[in-house]
Design a protein around this motif. Structure first.
Motif, PDB file in Angstrom:
ATOM      1  N   UNK A  90      11.391  -6.051  -3.355  1.00 44.40           N
ATOM      2  CA  UNK A  90      10.774  -6.864  -2.303  1.00 44.40           C
ATOM      3  C   UNK A  90      10.049  -6.014  -1.255  1.00 44.40           C
ATOM      4  N   UNK A  91      10.659  -4.934  -0.731  1.00 44.40           N
ATOM      5  CA  UNK A  91       9.940  -4.142   0.280  1.00 44.40           C
ATOM      6  C   UNK A  91       8.604  -3.614  -0.222  1.00 44.40           C
ATOM      7  N   UNK A  92       8.579  -3.130  -1.444  1.00 41.84           N
ATOM      8  CA  UNK A  92       7.331  -2.598  -1.993  1.00 41.84           C
ATOM      9  C   UNK A  92       6.276  -3.688  -2.123  1.00 41.84           C
ATOM     10  N   UNK A  93       6.686  -4.861  -2.590  1.00 43.94           N
ATOM     11  CA  UNK A  93       5.709  -5.950  -2.758  1.00 43.94           C
ATOM     12  C   UNK A  93       5.129  -6.384  -1.419  1.00 43.94           C
ATOM     13  N   UNK A  94       6.000  -6.535  -0.418  1.00 45.82           N
ATOM     14  CA  UNK A  94       5.525  -6.978   0.892  1.00 45.82           C
ATOM     15  C   UNK A  94       4.631  -5.923   1.523  1.00 45.82           C
ATOM     16  N   UNK A  95       5.034  -4.665   1.450  1.00 49.55           N
ATOM     17  CA  UNK A  95       4.206  -3.594   2.014  1.00 49.55           C
ATOM     18  C   UNK A  95       2.849  -3.519   1.326  1.00 49.55           C
ATOM     19  N   UNK A  96       2.848  -3.647   0.012  1.00 42.13           N
ATOM     20  CA  UNK A  96       1.580  -3.562  -0.705  1.00 42.13           C
ATOM     21  C   UNK A  96       0.664  -4.722  -0.335  1.00 42.13           C
ATOM     22  N   UNK A  97       1.238  -5.910  -0.175  1.00 43.90           N
ATOM     23  CA  UNK A  97       0.434  -7.065   0.223  1.00 43.90           C
ATOM     24  C   UNK A  97      -0.109  -6.893   1.640  1.00 43.90           C
ATOM     25  N   UNK A  98       0.748  -6.412   2.552  1.00 42.26           N
ATOM     26  CA  UNK A  98       0.324  -6.227   3.945  1.00 42.26           C
ATOM     27  C   UNK A  98      -0.770  -5.165   4.042  1.00 42.26           C
ATOM     28  N   UNK A  99      -0.528  -4.000   3.466  1.00 39.49           N
ATOM     29  CA  UNK A  99      -1.496  -2.911   3.565  1.00 39.49           C
ATOM     30  C   UNK A  99      -2.795  -3.279   2.853  1.00 39.49           C
ATOM     31  N   UNK A 100      -2.681  -3.931   1.703  1.00 37.55           N
ATOM     32  CA  UNK A 100      -3.885  -4.331   0.980  1.00 37.55           C
ATOM     33  C   UNK A 100      -4.744  -5.298   1.773  1.00 37.55           C
ATOM     34  N   UNK A 101      -4.090  -6.190   2.509  1.00 35.96           N
ATOM     35  CA  UNK A 101      -4.829  -7.156   3.322  1.00 35.96           C
ATOM     36  C   UNK A 101      -5.456  -6.495   4.545  1.00 35.96           C
ATOM     37  N   UNK A 102      -4.668  -5.722   5.283  1.00 36.78           N
ATOM     38  CA  UNK A 102      -5.169  -5.113   6.518  1.00 36.78           C
ATOM     39  C   UNK A 102      -6.162  -3.991   6.246  1.00 36.78           C
ATOM     40  N   UNK A 103      -6.045  -3.292   5.137  1.00 35.88           N
ATOM     41  CA  UNK A 103      -7.006  -2.235   4.805  1.00 35.88           C
ATOM     42  C   UNK A 103      -8.354  -2.799   4.375  1.00 35.88           C
ATOM     43  N   UNK A 104      -8.374  -4.035   3.927  1.00 36.17           N
ATOM     44  CA  UNK A 104      -9.611  -4.671   3.468  1.00 36.17           C
ATOM     45  C   UNK A 104     -10.441  -5.068   4.690  1.00 36.17           C
ATOM     46  N   UNK A 105     -11.644  -4.515   4.871  1.00 37.25           N
ATOM     47  CA  UNK A 105     -12.438  -4.843   6.059  1.00 37.25           C
ATOM     48  C   UNK A 105     -12.712  -6.334   6.205  1.00 37.25           C
ATOM     49  N   UNK A 106     -12.931  -7.028   5.106  1.00 34.95           N
ATOM     50  CA  UNK A 106     -13.257  -8.448   5.169  1.00 34.95           C
ATOM     51  C   UNK A 106     -12.069  -9.278   5.628  1.00 34.95           C
ATOM     52  N   UNK A 107     -10.873  -8.959   5.141  1.00 31.17           N
ATOM     53  CA  UNK A 107      -9.686  -9.732   5.501  1.00 31.17           C
ATOM     54  C   UNK A 107      -8.958  -9.163   6.708  1.00 31.17           C
ATOM     55  N   UNK A 108      -9.019  -7.858   6.887  1.00 28.31           N
ATOM     56  CA  UNK A 108      -8.262  -7.233   7.954  1.00 28.31           C
ATOM     57  C   UNK A 108      -8.885  -7.359   9.332  1.00 28.31           C
ATOM     58  N   UNK A 109     -10.221  -7.396   9.397  1.00 30.01           N
ATOM     59  CA  UNK A 109     -10.885  -7.443  10.705  1.00 30.01           C
ATOM     60  C   UNK A 109     -10.485  -8.667  11.524  1.00 30.01           C
ATOM     61  N   UNK A 110     -10.440  -9.873  10.940  1.00 29.00           N
ATOM     62  CA  UNK A 110     -10.009 -11.017  11.750  1.00 29.00           C
ATOM     63  C   UNK A 110      -8.555 -10.933  12.190  1.00 29.00           C
TER      64      UNK A 110
END
Length: 205
Positions: A90-110
């Motif tokens: 679970x920790x790995x999945x949540x971290x990967x989802x969080x970092x993947x979202x926030x690192x993405x300029x399109x999704x992370x900027x808002x």
């Protein structure tokens, strides 16, 4: 101003496309100018609609802001997609989802805009807090179950929030530029510890 169809005078009335037009204008304005300077009236003027129509669709500026965020990345939905699976990972999945979202300029900027705006606006702070308590901590607690589920979920969420502030808000090195796989390797053990209820020690008298 006459509209192009010649159907009459005035601003555009509500239609299936009007709401999307307002959201597109608002998203561009929020990202360009930040939360504070943008007004419902200025968004209405650029979208070619009455400000009252924005109130009808979204209720308030904060409602419009929330709808704009929903177009790009909805934190509860990102979390919900990471919860199912092997509990041990679970920790790995949540971290990967969080970092993947926030690192993405399109999704992370808002999302970055949301956090910065919440720091400046007490009402928005309350809205974001309610969102996190109900839709993030609450969902994690429901998923974990068992004794102290809410406390464990809160500790889990606190570590995620710390990551967001250090990596994305303050940009503290080396965390800010650490590759996702390395970041997950360092942070997953702490999240895994939060998932499990700590051993209870007898109270000191």
């Amino acid at each position: 101003m006459m509209n192009k169809s010649g159907a009459g005078r005035g601003r555009r009335r509500g239609s299936p496309d009007t709401r999307e037009t307002i959201l597109a204008v608002a998203r561009r304005r929020f990202l360009a100018d930040g939360y504070g300077p943008v007004t419902m009236r200025s968004v209405a003027a650029e979208a070619g609609v009455d400000a009252a129509l924005i109130s009808y669709f979204f209720g308030s500026k904060k409602g419009l802001f929330g709808a704009v965020l929903g177009l790009v990345a909805n934190p509860p939905e990102v979390l919900a997609g990471a919860l199912p699976g092997d509990p041990a990972e679970l920790p790995e999945r949540v971290l990967r989802a969080l970092v993947g979202t926030w690192d993405d300029p399109e999704r992370g900027a808002p999302l970055l805009l949301m956090v910065r705006a919440a720091v400046q606006d007490p009402d928005l702070t309350r809205l974001v807090r309610d969102l996190l308590e109900r839709e993030v901590v609450g969902r994690i607690a429901d998923h974990l179950g068992g004794p102290d589920a809410t406390a464990r979920a809160g500790a889990f969420g606190a570590q995620l929030a710390g990551l967001i502030f250090v990596r994305y808000i303050l940009a503290v090195e080396p965390v800010a530029s650490m590759p996702p796989d390395e970041l997950i390797r360092y942070l997953a053990p702490g999240l895994r510890a939060a998932v499990h209820s700590p051993s209870r020690r007898p109270r000191m008298r």
